[in-house]
Each structure stands twice: as C-alpha cells, then as structure tokens.
Write an enzyme that holds these catalytic residues in place. Structure first.
Site, short mmCIF file in Angstrom:
data_model
loop_
_atom_site.label_atom_id
_atom_site.label_comp_id
_atom_site.label_asym_id
_atom_site.label_seq_id
_atom_site.Cartn_x
_atom_site.Cartn_y
_atom_site.Cartn_z
N ARG A 51 28.51 88.36 -44.10
CA ARG A 51 28.58 89.50 -45.03
C ARG A 51 29.94 90.17 -45.01
O ARG A 51 30.36 90.78 -45.96
CB ARG A 51 27.55 90.55 -44.59
CG ARG A 51 26.18 90.25 -45.12
CD ARG A 51 25.29 91.38 -44.84
NE ARG A 51 25.36 91.74 -43.42
CZ ARG A 51 24.54 92.57 -42.82
NH1 ARG A 51 23.59 93.13 -43.48
NH2 ARG A 51 24.65 92.83 -41.54
N LYS A 150 16.67 78.15 -33.15
CA LYS A 150 15.46 78.79 -32.67
C LYS A 150 15.74 80.28 -32.46
O LYS A 150 16.91 80.62 -32.35
CB LYS A 150 14.97 78.14 -31.38
CG LYS A 150 16.03 78.19 -30.24
CD LYS A 150 15.43 78.42 -28.92
CE LYS A 150 15.33 79.84 -28.54
NZ LYS A 150 16.48 80.42 -27.83
N HIS A 180 19.28 73.40 -28.16
CA HIS A 180 20.50 72.90 -27.52
C HIS A 180 20.22 72.25 -26.16
O HIS A 180 21.03 71.48 -25.67
CB HIS A 180 21.59 73.98 -27.44
CG HIS A 180 21.38 75.00 -26.36
ND1 HIS A 180 20.54 76.06 -26.49
CD2 HIS A 180 21.93 75.11 -25.12
CE1 HIS A 180 20.58 76.79 -25.39
NE2 HIS A 180 21.42 76.24 -24.54
N LYS A 184 21.99 68.57 -23.83
CA LYS A 184 22.64 68.65 -22.52
C LYS A 184 22.73 67.25 -21.92
O LYS A 184 21.79 66.46 -22.02
CB LYS A 184 21.86 69.59 -21.59
CG LYS A 184 22.05 71.07 -21.97
CD LYS A 184 21.42 71.98 -20.94
CE LYS A 184 21.42 73.42 -21.40
NZ LYS A 184 22.67 74.13 -21.16
N ASP A 237 11.59 82.87 -26.18
CA ASP A 237 13.03 82.57 -26.13
C ASP A 237 13.31 81.24 -25.41
O ASP A 237 14.22 80.51 -25.79
CB ASP A 237 13.75 83.72 -25.42
CG ASP A 237 15.27 83.58 -25.44
OD1 ASP A 237 15.81 83.34 -26.53
OD2 ASP A 237 15.91 83.68 -24.37
N HIS A 242 12.85 75.27 -25.27
CA HIS A 242 13.61 74.51 -24.28
C HIS A 242 12.72 73.88 -23.20
O HIS A 242 12.82 72.71 -22.89
CB HIS A 242 14.63 75.40 -23.55
CG HIS A 242 15.60 76.08 -24.47
ND1 HIS A 242 16.08 75.52 -25.62
CD2 HIS A 242 16.20 77.30 -24.39
CE1 HIS A 242 16.93 76.35 -26.20
NE2 HIS A 242 17.01 77.44 -25.48
N LYS A 341 15.35 85.85 -16.45
CA LYS A 341 16.69 86.44 -16.41
C LYS A 341 16.83 87.25 -15.12
O LYS A 341 15.82 87.67 -14.54
CB LYS A 341 16.88 87.37 -17.62
CG LYS A 341 16.70 86.62 -18.95
CD LYS A 341 17.83 86.86 -19.90
CE LYS A 341 17.65 86.11 -21.18
NZ LYS A 341 18.60 85.03 -21.38
C1 BG6 Z 1 19.20 80.41 -25.44
C2 BG6 Z 1 18.43 81.66 -25.17
O1 BG6 Z 1 18.48 79.56 -26.31
O2 BG6 Z 1 19.43 79.72 -24.23
C3 BG6 Z 1 19.19 82.54 -24.19
O3 BG6 Z 1 18.23 82.35 -26.39
C4 BG6 Z 1 19.53 81.78 -22.94
O4 BG6 Z 1 18.43 83.70 -23.85
C5 BG6 Z 1 20.21 80.46 -23.29
O5 BG6 Z 1 20.41 82.58 -22.17
C6 BG6 Z 1 20.40 79.60 -22.06
O6 BG6 Z 1 21.17 78.48 -22.39
P1 BG6 Z 1 22.08 77.74 -21.31
O7 BG6 Z 1 22.62 76.57 -22.03
O8 BG6 Z 1 23.11 78.73 -20.88
O9 BG6 Z 1 21.15 77.39 -20.20
#
Ligand code: BG6
Length: 493
Positions: A51, A150, A180, A184, A237, A242, A341
């Site tokens: 934007r 996501k 993602h 890895k 999340d 993941h 976390k």
């Molecule tokens: C993201 C989450 O998808 O993955 C984050 O939204 C998280 O909260 C992150 O910190 C962790 O990714 P990585 O690659 O640092 O383990």
C-alpha cells in the site's frame, strides 16, 4: 564439496506485502542468495507491491538494507548487490481498491510468456481480494502461480473460505501453499535417510520403534508480532502446519516416486489416520501453556501478557500433545509433539526412540543395554545422530556404553546451508509442488486440530503458566512421564 546450481527460467516475481517483515527477513535475502549463487537468469525480475507509496529507488534502498542485515557481508560483494537491486521495481497497489493496479498491469504486459509468480506475503484476509483483482486485471497467465503463506485461516471453516476464494482465480496446480519447514535441509534429509538407505525401513514401525518425539523450541518471545500471534497461538502458528508436516514425513509410507502428488497422497493418509481427539484425549493428551516473566540467555524478559499489554489473553505460547495413528505400521507407537516460545534453547529435532533388545546376553557387570535412538536435528547444528551400544575399550571385561555416531552436515559437506525459502522460491519458479501443501492436506490437518480449538474455547481451563526460559508447564513433563518415557533433553541447555 560444492553445491550444484541449476539455473531457472526467466520469471517475474510480484511480492504483495513487499515492505513487510517476511519480505525483509526472508524473501529478499533468499532471492539475493540465489542470485549470488548464479541461479537467477538475466531476465529474472522482482516487483515489490504494497500500500505504501514508494519509488523504485526507495524499494531498492529497503532491499539493500534487508541484505545488509540478513546476509553475511562476505556473501554480498558490491557488484552482486548492485546486480540484484537492478532487478527490482516497485508499484504501490491497494489490495481492496483499484489504485495502482493499472500500472502493475502495464509493467507486466509485454512479459506474458515468462513464468509469473504472485507471492502473497500478507494476511489471509487479503488473499481473496488480491486474487480477485489479479483475475479482473487479466494478470493471471498460463504460466502464473500464486504462493500463500500460513496460517490459512483460523479453523477448517475459515481455511475453506480462503481456499475457495483463491480457487476462483487459480487452479490447484498453480497454488503453492508454503510451509517453510518442508524446505529445511534436514527435513529433505529425512526423506533421504528413510528412502535412500535400506537400514531403516525394516525397523521403521511399531515393532521396533517405541515412540517418536518432535520438538520445535524457540527462545524468542512474540517480538513485534503480538498482534498476529494473539489471534493464532502455538497450535495454529506451529502445530497445525509445521509440526504435523514433520509428523507426516516421519510416519508416511514410502511414496512410489518423489512427484508432488505421490508424496502428498502419502502425507494425506497419515493426517487422515490420526486418532481423533476424543473427550478423553482432549483432557489427558494435550497441554497448553503461556509464558510468564523469566529469563532468556540474554537476561530478564517480560511475560507474554506484559508483552501483549493485555492481561486477559488466553492465547497459548506452548503446546505439547500425544498423537496416535490408526495404522498397522504405527499402532502402539505414540508421537509426542511440543513447541513453544521462550523455552531455554532454540532447537528443532525429531527423536526416534527404538525399543530395547528382546533378550540381554550380557551379565549385570556389563551394565544395562540402552535402546538405540536416532536424532534428526533440524536446527541448529543440522545433522543426524544415532546412539549405539558399544563395548568400553580395553581390558576389564565386557562393559557396555551408549555412544553416538554423530554427523553434522556443516562439518561433512562444508557448504552454507541454504535457507528454506531459497529452495522453495526456486521450486515455485520451476513448477515443482512436492514441498507445498495440497488443499486436502490443509483440510485434513484442520479437521484434526479443530476439536482441540473448540474444546479450549468451551472449557474454562486457562493455559498453564510457565516461567520464560524453562521447558514449559510441569504438566507437559507429566504428559510423557505418565507413559514411562521422558523428553529427550540431552544437550538442550
Ligand atoms: C513461523 C511462525 O511459521 O515459524 C513463527 O509463524 C516461528 O512464530 C517460525 O517463529 C519459526 O521458524 P524457524 O524457521 O525459525 O524455526
């Protein structure tokens, strides 16, 4: 050892949300690395959109800053940075208004034949609106793909609505739902380990594997993302995507080949075979937590509620659960998953704990034989470790000791480990969907997770507090210890 670089075809990559956090921390640095490695052809163009009113030069300055902060100086020679920046242009466009779209249309008009990637690095509430405008402005060509991040929605129902909105403009083979974790390096290696070695497959079942643990631990709190995070929590999340994907790759049957659908069909079967979260399981097999003030490696840190500025939040920052599969292969072998976390260390790993030997031929003086254990380290220190029993060297009789055969990829290969986004972005350009989630996988993952969310909503059970810098609430330890097992904590502190 050198890496093999296969150049990709020319492409236009349009990033929506180009001035946001993901673009700055991950997308631009990943694209830069690919350029630096010689994978991007001269006709690769990156078009930033958001934007914000900004000139091309402003966007290039933003990208230069992103590279300076997220790429090692030694990997960013001036001339390569300049070459990369010259690929960049910028158009301000509103997702929900017509402003700016004509300019984008003009920019892309004479490149209809090259691969076109739309990367939606924005919230899922904007996915539908952006796709609708892409369609309306005739921007979707035969070679177009859309990449969505996501979380896709907040429940099965909302994910369905988001997927429907995207599906009105893009057919399933053009939709790349990115997770993602699948990009890895060690996750890829999990497939190599399982399917390129004959050793593991005969043992990869409930007869020989006692249980599996998957841990994704982070030391960070919610940082600047509290607004988003509070609407998501650890379950949406991390776990719904993941961690369930990691579980799938660990548990799935060998696919017939590595084609996108062959792999995704097998992962889908795993998701569908998860035992549903019945009332009994919801009560005893899952723990949620929220961190309170404590300490990280760099000093004292506030609690989640203080960071958020909302003392009433019920959002979990930690979740641990026991999952079981309805299958011949895995009957009786639980999968324990935990993520959170503000835990003591940043660590992601899959631990495959084998059963003990069926009969001990050694006498008491040899010491008890310990079961073998395979640890697949996703990060940091990517590698694989196999704990074996061996004899203590030298005289003194037969004394047994557990010793690791430990392989750290960095030491073995001595190459930089590419970030997951580097691989995934190039896969999108190549049109390879193997490492992206198909719609039915996302639906199946939500179908398993939805009852947990409903249960939390209805029960008056609050997340259990845990002190920042510890391994989550005590009940997470009880969750596994009740079954006579313990979390793998070697080298964790
Ligand atoms: C993201 C989450 O998808 O993955 C984050 O939204 C998280 O909260 C992150 O910190 C962790 O990714 P990585 O690659 O640092 O383990």
């Amino acid at each position: 050892m050198t890496t093999r670089i296969i150049p990709v075809d020319d492409f236009d990559l349009v990033i929506f949300g180009a001035t946001g956090d993901l673009s700055q921390r991950k997308l631009l640095p990943a694209l830069f690395h690919r350029d630096e490695q010689g994978q991007l052809p001269p006709g690769a163009c990156i078009i930033g959109t958001s934007r914000k009113a900004m000139s091309d030069d402003d966007f290039r300055a933003f990208a230069a800053e992103a590279i300076a902060s997220h790429v090692k100086a030694s990997a960013a020679p001036k001339e390569v940075v300049e070459r990369f920046l010259s690929r960049l242009s910028y158009y301000a466009a509103e997702a929900t208004k017509d402003d700016g779209w004509l300019s984008l249309e003009k920019e892309l008009a004479d490149r209809k034949d090259v691969v076109r990637v739309f990367y939606l690095a924005v919230g899922p509430d904007l996915f539908g609106a952006i796709c609708e405008r892409l369609g309306r402005h005739g921007l979707v060509t035969e070679k177009s793909r859309v990449v969505v991040e996501k979380p896709l929605g907040k429940s099965g129902e909302s994910a369905n609505a988001v997927n429907n909105a995207i599906g009105k403009v893009f057919a399933e083979p053009s939709i790349y739902r990115i997770d993602h974790y699948l990009g890895k390096e060690t996750v890829q290696n999990l497939m190599a380990l399982r399917f390129a070695n004959v050793l593991f497959e005969p043992l990869w079942n409930h007869n020989y594997i006692d249980h599996v643990q998957i841990t994704v631990a982070e030391t960070l709190g919610v940082e600047g993302r509290a607004g988003y995070y509070d609407t998501a929590g650890a379950l949406r999340d991390m776990l719904q995507n993941h961690m369930l994907q990691l579980l799938c790759l660990t548990a799935m049957e060998p696919p017939s080949c590595l084609s996108a659908d062959a792999v995704r069909d097998e992962k889908l079967k795993v998701l569908k075979s998860l035992k549903p979260m019945t009332a009994e399981r919801l009560e005893h097999h899952i723990v949620r937590g929220q961190y309170r003030a404590g300490a990280s490696q760099s000093g004292p840190v506030p609690g989640y509620l203080e960071e958020l500025g909302n003392a009433a939040s019920e959002t979990e920052t930690f979740v641990a659960l026991k999952a079981e599969l309805r299958s011949w292969r895995w009957n009786g072998t639980p999968f324990y998953l935990r993520t959170g976390k503000r835990l003591p260390s940043r660590l992601s790993e899959i631990v495959v704990q084998f059963r003990n030997i069926p009969h001990n031929v050694f006498d008491i003086a040899a010491g008890p034989p310990m079961p073998n254990r395979l640890v697949i380290r996703l990060q940091p220190n990517e590698g694989v470790k196999l704990d074996l029993m061996i004899k203590d060297p030298g005289p003194g009789g037969m004394r047994l000791q557990q010793v690791p055969v430990d392989m750290t990829f960095k030491e073995v290969f001595n190459v930089r480990n590419p970030d997951a986004y580097e691989r995934l972005l190039m896969d999108v350009v190549r049109g390879n969907q193997t490492l992206f989630m198909r719609r039915d996988e996302v639906d199946a993952a939500w179908a398993w997770v939805d009852p947990i969310l409903d249960y939390w909503k209805l029960s008056h059970d609050m997340p259990k507090p845990y002190t920042a810098g510890t391994w989550g609430p005590a009940s997470a330890i009880a969750l596994i210890e009740r079954d006579g097992r313990t979390w793998h904590d070697e080298g964790l502190l």
